[in-house]
Design an enzyme around this catalytic site. Structure first.
Site, PDB file in Angstrom:
ATOM      1  CG  ASP A  67      -1.855   1.150   1.256  1.00 40.73           C
ATOM      2  OD1 ASP A  67      -2.734   1.178   0.393  1.00 40.73           O
ATOM      3  OD2 ASP A  67      -1.697   2.038   2.107  1.00 40.73           O
ATOM      4  CB  THR A 100      -1.936   5.887  -2.031  1.00 41.41           C
ATOM      5  OG1 THR A 100      -1.735   4.480  -1.974  1.00 41.41           O
ATOM      6  CG2 THR A 100      -3.130   6.254  -1.191  1.00 41.41           C
ATOM      7  CB  THR A 101       0.887   3.226  -5.757  1.00 40.08           C
ATOM      8  OG1 THR A 101       0.677   2.519  -4.537  1.00 40.08           O
ATOM      9  CG2 THR A 101       2.282   2.973  -6.267  1.00 40.08           C
ATOM     10  CG  ASP A 392      -6.678   0.668   0.195  1.00 37.84           C
ATOM     11  OD1 ASP A 392      -6.762   1.404   1.187  1.00 37.84           O
ATOM     12  OD2 ASP A 392      -5.630   0.513  -0.471  1.00 37.84           O
TER      13      ASP A 392
END
Ligand code: ADP
Ligand code: MG
Length: 525
Positions: A67, A100-101, A392
């Site tokens: 994550d 997020t990445t 998530d």
């Protein structure tokens, strides 16, 4: 290096002698480098074939995760410009819970492109304007990619599954986890939108992740006060107390001189009847489950067990609050005040033990529609990562259900955005056009990275994807099992909420333009 100015012959110091100052190109390039480095550090985790990272902190604690937000948070980054990329991931996590990445990697590439432009003597303000213009086009492109079909349960499951693939959930279980996630979100869907806060996630070691299930209520770490108490109560009337059911112990130690057996017996009897009185008051009140934040004496627990009352003592304050909000009970501070009106209700309360842990399940509480995803896994690292992945997935499903908008995943949306930006860049005047085009190039990082992480040549993949986009419309780099193919992501159920893409474009643009505009760094010691 301190700043010096002369005023009337006297040197004037406007900054402390210890402060550090970097200016101009040096400042720009060191900030950009730091930002790029951070984004680079999470690149290999992107997508279904993304690898995990093991992070070990100074105390030796280990976190294994895929994550982006978690990695960046654990990395303990100090450089202020690098920290801004961490904030991109954080705000992405906060606003939409996933991507997020993607957001961090796009931000890093926007910085990389900005660096090239600065080297070609494009001014930072021109870059910033170009990026903002491109971001506007990107948002329009995302709107165009939104799937026509209604967001039904099948699409929600696809959204959940797409967000969990590659998250160490074990491919086999992703589908059943997705079903659990969708069921949980449906459960808290109201006219006022999805009440995401009413979904809890409780992790419990000791079984395979296949045993993960949805509990129609809440789960608390509490055990019955006595072994002989019932392990299950249906249609429970629940009292929540802040009361000690034990002999009153004074502030000071009182000493009594006891001269005879009679006096001793009288003292014991008095104590006994006090305890008996507590038990009777509880039984008479009609409560069949009692939670109290204070102690319950063994003799009281024993007496209540005989009457079939289920009691939990030494309850944590947050558990007490959860039980109150789920069951509608009113907390009572003195036993004599206890009355039926204060009771909460639940369809079922049961206890269960898992290894050394005893848990209480409060199901079908009368007051709140809370549900709990009860996450199981064989080791601590597995349950921790599963908890993040499910978190998530809950977020993206809630987002998709709330907005009703999903877009193709697997890089297809990024390919479409970049294509539209390049098309419209032609109409942009002057050097700003370079910046608009650079924005499109930066977005290519998503499909390129998805390709690289599946062991493909990123340039070939990008060329093939663009060609497929040109001829077929939607084209992503689909990973399914061992196979990697270029196809329409909707056909394969690879979908992301539109809001995840919007947020990624916006937060990455904001951070990159902010960093690019800085040309003077003044740091106090
Ligand atoms: P992020 O932190 O950005 O969410 P992830 O590692 O979760 O990073 O990867 C998300 C990306 O993986 C999205 O672009 C999504 O569309 C893509 N993706 C998910 N499932 C698949 C799949 N089966 N094939 C290809 N891409 C996928
Ligand atoms: Mg993700």
């Amino acid at each position: 290096m301190a700043q010096q100015r002369r005023m009337g012959g006297q040197p004037m110091f406007i900054m402390s002698e210890d402060s550090q100052r970097t200016q101009g190109r040096d400042a720009q390039s060191s900030n950009i480098m730091a930002g790029k480095a951070v984004a680079e550090s999470v690149r290999t985790t992107l997508g279904p074939r993304g690898m995990d990272k093991m992070l070990v902190d100074s105390g030796g604690d280990v976190v294994i995760t895929n994550d982006g937000a978690t990695i960046l948070e654990e990395m303990d980054i100090e450089h202020p410009a690098a920290q801004m990329i961490v904030e991109v991931a954080e705000s992405q996590e906060e606003e939409v819970g996933d991507g997020t990445t993607t957001a961090a990697v796009i931000a890093g590439n926007l910085l990389g492109e900005a660096e090239d432009l600065i080297e070609q003597d494009v001014h930072a303000t021109t870059i910033v304007e170009g990026y903002h213009e491109a971001a506007e086009i990107a948002l329009e492109a995302i709107d165009e990619q939104v799937q026509e079909a209604d967001v039904d349960d099948e699409i929600l499951k696809q959204v959940a599954e797409s967000s969990m693939t590659g998250k160490g959930t074990g491919g086999l279980t992703a589908r059943s986890l997705a079903e659990t996630v969708v069921e949980a979100v449906r459960h808290v869907d109201t006219d006022a939108g999805v009440q995401r806060d009413n979904i809890n996630v409780h992790t419990q070691l000791g079984a395979s992740s296949n045993a993960t299930e949805l509990i129609p209520g809440i789960v608390v770490d509490e055990e019955p006060a006595h072994d002989a108490m019932p392990t299950e109560v249906e249609d429970a009337s629940i009292a929540v107390l802040d009361v000690e059911l034990d002999v009153r112990t004074g502030e000071v130690d009182a000493e009594y001189a006891i001269d005879s057996i009679d006096q001793l017996n009288a003292a014991i009897d008095a104590e006994e009847s006090e305890l008996q009185g507590y038990a009777e008051t509880v039984v008479d009140s009609g409560a069949d489950v009692v939670f109290t934040t204070d102690d319950v004496a063994d003799r009281v627990a024993n007496a209540l067990a005989k009457e079939g009352v289920l009691v939990f003592d030494d309850l944590g304050d947050s558990d007490a609050k959860q039980i109150v909000s789920a069951t509608g009970a009113t907390r009572v501070g003195a036993l004599e005040d206890l009355e039926e009106a204060d009771f909460g209700e639940a369809e079922r309360i049961r206890t269960d033990s898992f290894g050394d842990d005893e848990l209480a399940f409060v199901e079908g509480g009368a007051a709140a529609e809370s549900v709990t995803v009860f996450v199981r896994g064989g080791t601590e690292h597995v349950v921790d990562e599963l908890e993040r992945a499910i978190g998530d997935a809950l977020d993206v499903v809630a987002t998709a259900l709330d907005s009703g908008e999903v877009v193709p995943g697997a890089g297809a949306t990024e390919i479409a955005i970049a294509d539209k930006i390049r098309e419209e860049a032609a109409a942009v005047e002057g050097r700003k056009q370079l910046a608009v085009n650079a924005f499109a190039d930066a977005l290519d990082v998503v499909p390129r990275t998805l390709a690289a992480n599946t062991g493909q040549d990123p340039i070939d993949a990008l060329v093939d994807l663009r060609a497929a986009h040109e001829s077929e419309g939607r084209a992503g780099l689909i990973t399914s099992g061992e196979d990697v193919s270029i196809d329409d992501p909707f056909e394969h159920g690879v979908v992301d909420p539109a809001d995840v893409k919007r947020e990624a474009v916006e937060s990455a643009t904001e951070a990159a333009t902010m960093i690019a505009r800085i040309d003077d760094v003044i740091a106090a010691e």
